[in-house]
Design a protein around this motif. Structure first.
Motif, mmCIF file in Angstrom:
data_model
loop_
_atom_site.group_PDB
_atom_site.id
_atom_site.type_symbol
_atom_site.label_atom_id
_atom_site.label_comp_id
_atom_site.label_asym_id
_atom_site.label_seq_id
_atom_site.Cartn_x
_atom_site.Cartn_y
_atom_site.Cartn_z
ATOM 1 N N THR A 91 16.009 44.971 2.127
ATOM 2 C CA THR A 91 16.254 44.195 3.350
ATOM 3 C C THR A 91 15.534 44.801 4.552
ATOM 4 O O THR A 91 15.947 44.613 5.694
ATOM 5 N N LEU A 92 14.451 45.521 4.318
ATOM 6 C CA LEU A 92 13.693 46.116 5.421
ATOM 7 C C LEU A 92 13.001 45.066 6.273
ATOM 8 O O LEU A 92 12.800 45.266 7.483
ATOM 9 N N ALA A 93 12.637 43.928 5.697
ATOM 10 C CA ALA A 93 11.933 42.896 6.457
ATOM 11 C C ALA A 93 12.795 42.322 7.570
ATOM 12 O O ALA A 93 12.267 41.772 8.541
ATOM 13 N N GLU A 94 14.108 42.441 7.461
ATOM 14 C CA GLU A 94 14.983 41.992 8.544
ATOM 15 C C GLU A 94 14.746 42.800 9.813
ATOM 16 O O GLU A 94 14.948 42.309 10.921
ATOM 17 N N LEU A 95 14.293 44.041 9.656
ATOM 18 C CA LEU A 95 13.992 44.898 10.806
ATOM 19 C C LEU A 95 12.515 44.861 11.180
ATOM 20 O O LEU A 95 12.167 44.821 12.358
ATOM 21 N N PHE A 96 11.631 44.913 10.169
ATOM 22 C CA PHE A 96 10.210 45.151 10.420
ATOM 23 C C PHE A 96 9.324 43.939 10.193
ATOM 24 O O PHE A 96 8.105 44.034 10.367
ATOM 25 N N GLY A 97 9.887 42.809 9.790
ATOM 26 C CA GLY A 97 9.094 41.609 9.624
ATOM 27 C C GLY A 97 8.254 41.613 8.357
ATOM 28 O O GLY A 97 8.537 42.313 7.389
ATOM 29 N N GLU A 98 7.176 40.832 8.390
ATOM 30 C CA GLU A 98 6.384 40.587 7.183
ATOM 31 C C GLU A 98 5.718 41.845 6.635
ATOM 32 O O GLU A 98 5.402 41.903 5.446
ATOM 33 N N ARG A 99 5.522 42.868 7.473
ATOM 34 C CA ARG A 99 4.890 44.094 6.974
ATOM 35 C C ARG A 99 5.742 44.764 5.907
ATOM 36 O O ARG A 99 5.218 45.563 5.109
ATOM 37 N N ALA A 100 7.043 44.489 5.883
ATOM 38 C CA ALA A 100 7.937 45.105 4.896
ATOM 39 C C ALA A 100 8.233 44.169 3.724
ATOM 40 O O ALA A 100 8.986 44.545 2.820
ATOM 41 N N LEU A 101 7.653 42.969 3.719
ATOM 42 C CA LEU A 101 7.993 41.993 2.683
ATOM 43 C C LEU A 101 7.630 42.479 1.285
ATOM 44 O O LEU A 101 8.423 42.352 0.348
ATOM 45 N N GLU A 151 16.459 52.771 18.495
ATOM 46 C CA GLU A 151 15.520 52.102 17.598
ATOM 47 C C GLU A 151 15.798 50.603 17.504
ATOM 48 O O GLU A 151 14.863 49.801 17.368
ATOM 49 N N TYR A 152 17.072 50.219 17.601
ATOM 50 C CA TYR A 152 17.410 48.796 17.478
ATOM 51 C C TYR A 152 16.932 48.010 18.695
ATOM 52 O O TYR A 152 16.525 46.843 18.571
ATOM 53 N N HIS A 153 16.969 48.620 19.884
ATOM 54 C CA HIS A 153 16.422 47.956 21.059
ATOM 55 C C HIS A 153 14.921 47.752 20.908
ATOM 56 O O HIS A 153 14.387 46.680 21.249
ATOM 57 N N LEU A 154 14.227 48.769 20.389
ATOM 58 C CA LEU A 154 12.785 48.655 20.213
ATOM 59 C C LEU A 154 12.434 47.565 19.200
ATOM 60 O O LEU A 154 11.416 46.875 19.342
ATOM 61 N N LEU A 155 13.276 47.416 18.188
ATOM 62 C CA LEU A 155 13.014 46.432 17.138
ATOM 63 C C LEU A 155 13.600 45.065 17.448
ATOM 64 O O LEU A 155 13.354 44.099 16.713
ATOM 65 N N GLY A 156 14.417 44.980 18.508
ATOM 66 C CA GLY A 156 15.077 43.714 18.821
ATOM 67 C C GLY A 156 16.030 43.282 17.727
ATOM 68 O O GLY A 156 16.092 42.099 17.373
#
Length: 781
Positions: A91-101, A151-156
């Motif tokens: 579930t990393l893509a929930e934080l980092f988007g398509e780069r973690a898909l 980190e969560y603020h930076l990642l939205g």
């Protein structure tokens, strides 16, 4: 001119304003270290920290102690805990988007989130209580922050609450880190075995007879070069993108144990340095737990893994224990016979339909991704190259994860600790344990599958039922060594045992053995040992492994070769080497690069062969050192790669190529000291994504001593993730040091608190220092 001054002044004011705003914004998520906090505990819990942030938890019972540790873990490391559970669950893509898909797709095939839920139902009531208390502590620790970790603020993104299953996912993530080859090694071995004659396959994949130090004194006999000609496919490199061969397993961890009769104070000692990727913050969190149980005060001190409620390695005053990764064989790759429509596979009971599982991956900033997973009765459907397999992995078994590691906290003797091997659910480790009466022992700690497989190292067909895994081995079947005659034990990711014990463990890509041999010889030759002597063994960076390569290089540099290729400076720097992997040693760099380039020239065709079949040389289960050195000694013309007429030509080219690479990288040979080659890259996971100030989150770019194939394993972002030395019952003289620091918050006084001590070889005390901060968790009425 006046306008320029105003522009500069405005810029400075803006930068200052941003800095001040950022500082106060960061402070919102800074942990609370002092005072009182209402909490979901039955009795007050004290969270004491010393000047470096070393945590001491004092509680009335083990459940409240677990709550307190969870509270502190969340205060300091919640984002890192979140990454671990997301890594395992995909579930990393929930934080980092398509780069973690791509990573999420690969991880979802293991269905660890579903397995964690099933595993939780099998926990004992006592373990469930501890896990539940720990999870409540994590969520309350997170809630105690005025703002979620930065980190969560930076990642939205939002910080999602901690579930009991998440601690199980953290352990599954360690399976991925420690046993993560996923059958790629067996595929590479299968490709190689099919491409060359059996005699050459046996020669290449042999265990090293030069560098072996098994703790049961077993030895292997070297396999000589076959009389048959060298396979043509290993002489001529075909097209490939990356033809640089790599050793299968250079790296790992060190563990040592010494009986009390050999120590200065009569207590047995355990020394442990686990080698992992080093980040900021690091993997381990120093903690001491204190609680009452059965009217007796319990104390256990050591290292915890943020996300789990256990002390992973440490001492309870009666026993001390440490781990190295077993590097045994935990996977089997299964050749599948598929039906014509590709929907069924053949088993001993006939054709069975592939099981389909459908999952949805949520992607930050993009549409959800629908994923279909296919699975067999043995494990997930998997493709390598153009071939289809199933993967059988011990991590898929129901007993792969449990909390029986907690039993070490209250175990009293070495023999009792060894008996826990078969019932403990972690990625199987080499356990070394010592007790206060002076006894020591070794056993695998973690599940050992019963196996009936024709060849453990290559893919096999299981469709007729002749290959299978049975139930895990019982405690009586586990190999053990107790109080060896020499009085010492060691493990270093190489082959530890032979004979029947080896046949139970197999080969998962053992390290060469040079580290283990250097440690063994240190232990046997130092006479009486104490904690400081053991610590010095951990820091041993003598380049014994490269000694023969240095002599070979000197032999290559004849007066004629030196003059013809203008290598006088090169040879002088080489001759001045201290024969240590020291930061200021240039000669060490020259030898190390020469060896690497020689092996690359020898085995580029092998790498090309594997790459063309969708594999890599790094996945092989053997080190290239052993066949390379044997071929160098024999110097048979037929074993030369195409394009070389004699061995001198190849070796001179290795010198010239490696010299050119160093000059291009560092500007000159004089600037090619080992420290520049081996410079720290200890980074926060988000530092590269933060403009201007991102590097502030990283540890300094220090120049490291140490390397592969020696006790002091140290590479830019991989190496000794901790150094522990302790005698149970004599903890006051113990040592415990970690890189970076306890906290993941950059404004915490503990973010970098340990780093300079770790970097400069300072032996910090094993026990927490005087209390400087106290946070008292009081029952919430």
């Amino acid at each position: 001119m006046k306008g320029i001054k105003w522009l500069l002044l405005t810029t400075v004011v803006i930068i200052f304003g941003v800095a001040v705003t950022s500082y106060f914004w960061l402070r919102l998520s800074l942990p609370l270290y002092q005072g009182e906090y209402p909490a979901a505990v039955a009795n007050p819990v004290n969270l004491d920290r010393d000047a470096l942030g070393y945590l001491s938890v004092s509680a009335a019972d083990r459940n409240d102690a677990a709550y307190g540790m969870g509270f502190a873990h969340a205060q300091e490391r919640f984002f890192q805990m979140d990454l671990a559970r997301r890594s395992a669950s995909g579930t990393l893509a929930e934080l980092f988007g398509e780069r973690a898909l791509a990573t999420d797709i690969e991880r979802r095939r293991h269905r660890f989130a579903e397995r964690a839920a099933t595993t939780l139902t099998e926990f004992s009531a006592a373990d469930l209580q501890i896990l539940s208390a720990y999870s409540r502590g994590v969520n309350d620790g997170l809630a105690s922050l005025a703002s979620v970790p930065f980190e969560y603020h930076l990642l939205g993104a939002d910080a999602m609450p901690w579930q009991e299953t998440d601690s199980i996912l953290v352990i599954y993530n360690m399976y991925l880190e420690l046993q993560g080859k996923m059958g790629r090694d067996e595929y590479a071995m299968t490709v190689l075995r099919q491409a060359i004659p059996e005699s050459w396959f046996q020669f290449l994949q042999q265990h090293s007879s030069d560098w072996q130090a098994a703790i049961d004194n077993s030895e292997v006999t070297p396999v000589s070069l076959p009389d048959a000609p060298y396979p043509e496919v290993l002489r001529a490199a075909g097209p490939c993108i990356e033809c640089t061969p790599k050793d299968s397993a250079d790296l790992g961890s060190n563990n040592m144990a010494v009986m009390g009769r050999l120590t200065s104070h009569g207590k047995a000692i355990v020394a442990n340095d686990m080698h992992l990727t080093i980040r900021a913050p690091g993997t381990w969190y120093k903690v001491q737990l204190n609680w009452r149980q059965d009217n007796e005060w319990q104390q256990v001190t050591g290292l915890s893994l943020a996300g789990a409620p256990a002390i992973v390695v440490g001492s309870n005053g009666h026993i001390a224990w440490g781990f190295t990764n077993s590097t045994a064989d935990w996977h089997d790759l299964i050749k599948l016979q598929l039906s014509e429509d590709g929907k069924s596979y053949l088993t001993e009971h006939g054709w069975q339909p592939l099981q389909n599982h459908y999952e949805t991956i949520k992607i930050k900033g993009a549409e959800d991704y629908s994923l279909q997973l296919q699975e067999t009765q043995w494990g997930p459907f998997i493709n390598y190259g153009e071939h289809t397999f199933a993967l059988r992995w011990v991590a898929y078994d129901n007993n792969a994860v449990n909390f029986n590691l907690l039993k070490l906290e209250t175990t009293r003797t070495t023999e009792q600790a060894l008996a826990l091997g078969a019932i403990t659910g972690i990625p199987t480790q080499n356990l070394l344990v010592a007790d206060k009466d002076g006894n020591i022992g070794w056993t695998p700690l973690g599940p050992l599958p019963g196996r009936q497989v024709t060849d453990w190292d290559t893919a096999q067909d299981w469709s007729d039922g002749s290959n299978f895994w049975s139930a895990n081995l019982s405690s009586e079947q586990y190999p053990r060594i107790y109080n060896p005659e020499a009085g010492v034990l060691w493990t270093a990711n190489a082959r530890s045992v032979g004979g029947e014990a080896y046949r139970l463990l197999g080969n998962g890509g053992y390290d060469l053995g040079a580290r283990g041999q250097q440690i063994r010889n240190n232990l046997l030759n130092k006479g009486q040992l104490d904690e400081q002597a053991m610590h010095q063994i951990q820091l041993d960076n003598r380049a014994l492994f490269l000694g023969r390569w240095q002599q070979l290089l000197l032999d290559v540099l004849t007066p004629e070769v030196t003059a013809e290729h203008q290598l006088a400076e090169y040879r002088l720097l080489l001759s001045q080497s201290s024969r240590y992997a020291a930061a200021d040693d240039i000669g060490y760099t020259l030898v190390q690069q020469f060896r690497q380039q020689t092996i690359e020239l020898l085995f580029a065709p092998l790498s090309a062969l594997l790459e063309q079949q969708g594999s890599r040389s790094a996945n092989l289960k053997f080190s290239l050192e052993t066949p390379a050195w044997a071929m160098l000694q024999a110097r048979r013309t037929d074993t030369l790669p195409a394009g070389f007429s004699d061995w001198s030509q190849l070796l001179v080219k290795a010198v010239l190529d490696s010299k050119q690479q160093l000059e291009q990288q560092h500007g000159s040979l004089q600037d090619s000291r080992w420290g520049r080659q081996n410079q720290a890259k200890i980074r926060h996971p988000l530092s590269s994504a933060i403009p201007l100030i991102g590097d502030w989150l990283n540890m300094p770019a220090s120049e490291f001593a140490g390397d592969r194939h020696m006790p002091r394993v140290q590479l830019p972002s991989f190496g000794q993730s901790q150094r522990m030395v302790v005698a149970p019952g004599h903890e006051q003289d113990g040592i415990l040091t970690i890189p970076a620091g306890q906290s993941g918050h950059p404004l915490s006084p503990f973010y970098r608190a340990d780093h300079q001590y770790w970097l400069n070889e300072v032996a910090l005390p094993f026990l927490p220092g005087p209390k400087k901060y106290q946070l008292r968790l009081v029952p919430d009425a």
